[in-house]
Design an enzyme around this catalytic site. Structure first.
Site, short mmCIF file in Angstrom:
data_model
loop_
_atom_site.label_atom_id
_atom_site.label_comp_id
_atom_site.label_asym_id
_atom_site.label_seq_id
_atom_site.Cartn_x
_atom_site.Cartn_y
_atom_site.Cartn_z
N ASN A 40 1.54 0.94 0.69
CA ASN A 40 2.85 0.12 0.10
C ASN A 40 3.12 -1.11 0.97
O ASN A 40 4.12 -1.52 0.93
CB ASN A 40 3.81 1.07 0.39
CG ASN A 40 3.87 2.62 -0.35
OD1 ASN A 40 3.71 3.38 0.00
ND2 ASN A 40 3.56 2.57 -1.67
N HIS A 68 -1.78 3.80 -4.40
CA HIS A 68 -1.54 2.48 -4.84
C HIS A 68 -2.56 1.50 -4.42
O HIS A 68 -2.38 0.15 -4.20
CB HIS A 68 -0.06 2.06 -4.14
CG HIS A 68 1.00 2.74 -4.83
ND1 HIS A 68 1.33 2.29 -6.27
CD2 HIS A 68 1.98 3.59 -4.58
CE1 HIS A 68 2.50 3.10 -6.78
NE2 HIS A 68 2.82 3.81 -5.34
N HIS A 174 6.89 9.48 2.48
CA HIS A 174 7.59 8.60 3.07
C HIS A 174 8.82 9.38 4.03
O HIS A 174 9.44 8.65 4.58
CB HIS A 174 8.45 7.58 2.41
CG HIS A 174 7.57 6.74 1.45
ND1 HIS A 174 7.84 5.66 0.89
CD2 HIS A 174 6.14 6.72 1.26
CE1 HIS A 174 6.71 4.84 0.38
NE2 HIS A 174 5.58 5.73 0.62
#
Length: 267
Positions: A40, A68, A174
């Site tokens: 991220n 990602h 997170h």
């Protein structure tokens, strides 16, 4: 050996916290290696070559990925050149690599879970296979970043591997968990927690997530330009393949860093 692991770095605020604090932490605690999750790091989605070099220059030695990994296409050709990993259980033929041995002393493995994630091979079978290979090659210290949504997956992998690896740290949600522990000589935490904005929603501006929860309509997540920031990091101390101590480091904005949690050692 002391290794530091930083969970999901989210956007510019996360990178700024790394540059501000990591050189001091690395020096003061005498860290041999610093590993971080990059997925991220560039405006919340993937990482660019520029931002990768920025983080390496700040003192990170190796970075791991996740779902990602592929978001910034310009990084894909560099996955086999830079010290960047992608989950090892992507299908055969995918660019990049899922593990790396650092100076013949430490193996770092990147694995991605099944629940709520893109299509990958079975993470438990992949983990067993690579751990067997590394141990057969005489690698004592093995660290795993398990990038997964479900804490049950993370805990199950830990129970399965705890006698054969040195430490497992979860990433992706997170939100840092307080279950830092050492069992049978293996360090474990379900999620390290993000490094980035702490006053929004998992490091992103809150308006789009709230609208999405209210209406079900999609929207583009953005990292705030200004926010209250945090750095979260786990320090694992390893001896002969076992974890003998582990602490969590937290830093808030300009308030300095401190040990926020020490691992409970189970007999």
């Amino acid at each position: 050996m002391k290794i530091g692991f930083i969970g999901d770095i989210v956007g510019r605020p996360g990178r700024k916290m790394i540059k501000r604090y990591l050189p001091h932490i690395k020096k003061e605690l005498g860290l041999d290696y610093v590993i971080a999750n990059y997925e991220n790091a560039s405006h919340g989605f993937g990482i660019t070559p520029k931002n990768a070099n920025e983080l390496f220059n700040a003192g990170i030695d190796l970075m791991t990925g996740g779902n990602h990994t592929w978001d910034k296409k310009e990084i894909v050709p560099l996955l086999e050149e830079l010290p960047l990993l992608r989950p090892i259980n992507y299908p055969e033929g995918v660019p990049g690599r899922g593990y790396k041995i650092l100076d013949e002393k430490l193996a770092v493995v990147n694995i991605m879970g099944h629940y709520g994630m893109p299509m990958v091979d079975n993470p438990f079978i992949a983990a067993n296979k690579i751990v067997d290979v590394l141990r057969s090659e005489g690698v004592e210290n093995i660290f795993i970043d398990f990038h997964a949504e479900a804490t049950s997956e993370k805990r199950a992998l830990f129970i399965m591997l705890k006698e054969r690896v040195s430490a497992i740290a979860g990433t992706h949600t997170h939100v840092g968990t307080d279950d830092l522990t050492i069992v049978d000589g293996c360090g474990y935490v379900s999620d390290v927690g993000l490094t980035g904005c702490r006053d929004n929603v998992i490091g992103m501006k809150a308006d789009v997530p709230i609208k999405r929860f209210l209406t079900g309509l999609p929207g583009h997540f953005d990292v705030p330009d200004k926010c209250k920031a945090i750095l979260q990091m786990i320090i694992f101390e390893l001896e002969a393949g076992r974890c003998v101590d582990a602490v969590k480091i937290k830093a808030y904005d300009d308030e300095g860093w401190q040990i926020a949690l020490r691992a409970r050692v189970e007999p």
